[in-house]
Design an enzyme around this catalytic site. Structure first.
Site, PDB file in Angstrom:
ATOM      1  N   ASN A  67       0.820  -1.209   0.000  1.00 24.46           N
ATOM      2  CA  ASN A  67       0.000   0.000   0.000  1.00 24.46           C
ATOM      3  C   ASN A  67       0.857   1.263   0.000  1.00 24.46           C
ATOM      4  O   ASN A  67       0.530   2.254   0.631  1.00 24.46           O
ATOM      5  CB  ASN A  67      -0.979  -0.004   1.174  1.00 24.46           C
ATOM      6  CG  ASN A  67      -2.100   1.025   1.069  1.00 24.46           C
ATOM      7  OD1 ASN A  67      -2.626   1.462   2.079  1.00 24.46           O
ATOM      8  ND2 ASN A  67      -2.484   1.413  -0.127  1.00 24.46           N
TER       9      ASN A  67
ATOM     10  N   ARG B 197       1.592   0.880  -5.885  1.00 25.13           N
ATOM     11  CA  ARG B 197       0.537   0.687  -6.887  1.00 25.13           C
ATOM     12  C   ARG B 197      -0.844   1.093  -6.409  1.00 25.13           C
ATOM     13  O   ARG B 197      -1.552   1.850  -7.091  1.00 25.13           O
ATOM     14  CB  ARG B 197       0.513  -0.771  -7.349  1.00 25.13           C
ATOM     15  CG  ARG B 197       1.796  -1.201  -8.024  1.00 25.13           C
ATOM     16  CD  ARG B 197       1.832  -2.681  -8.283  1.00 25.13           C
ATOM     17  NE  ARG B 197       1.957  -3.417  -7.017  1.00 25.13           N
ATOM     18  CZ  ARG B 197       1.892  -4.734  -6.906  1.00 25.13           C
ATOM     19  NH1 ARG B 197       1.666  -5.473  -7.978  1.00 25.13           N
ATOM     20  NH2 ARG B 197       2.033  -5.324  -5.741  1.00 25.13           N
TER      21      ARG B 197
END
Length: 147
Positions: free
Chosen positions: A10, A13
């Protein structure tokens, strides 16, 4: 509509997908809520990778205030759609499902293939951004009928 973008940590992307999608739905006035999470807990509470922040900023998308969170099973109740960036993310998220309703919310972000993780290759942030933006535009067109 509530949408969650999921990758591993997290920080690369899924924050890009979160930011781009939120930016686009805001431009369209759709009122959808977009968020992101990672299957791992290594970066919980951290801002996105500086390279993700930079490439998003280049295109007028500010992701600097996002903070990493780990995907947890209660998220299934909070989101209508959960889009994952690769097969590993897909398997990890599905392993937390309790029933078919939860499983049906989980889909690969791309129709074919995966979003490569640019973390170890700085040259991949631009191509990943372009891939994410293109798919977010497609997703908006696909999901508009559900809103």
């Amino acid at each position: 509509m509530k949408i969650l973008m999921v990758c591993l940590g997290n920080i690369c992307r899924s924050p890009l997908a979160h930011g781009v999608m939120q930016h686009l739905v805001d431009e369209e006035g759709l009122g959808w809520s977009i968020d992101s999470a990672g299957t791992g807990d290594w970066h919980v509470g951290e801002a996105p990778d500086r390279r993700s922040i930079a490439v998003a900023k280049k295109y007028g998308v500010d992701i600097s205030t996002q903070r990493a969170q780990q995907f947890l099973s209660p998220f299934f109740a909070s989101y209508d759609h959960i889009f994952v960036m690769d097969e590993s993310n897909y398997r990890n998220v599905l392993s937390l499902t309790n029933d078919e309703k939860e499983r049906s919310k989980v889909r690969m972000f791309l129709k074919e293939g995966i979003v490569p993780d640019p973390y170890y290759d700085a040259n991949q942030f631009e191509p990943v951004y372009q891939m994410v933006e293109k798919r977010c535009r497609e997703l908006i067109a696909e999901l508009r009928g559900e809103a």
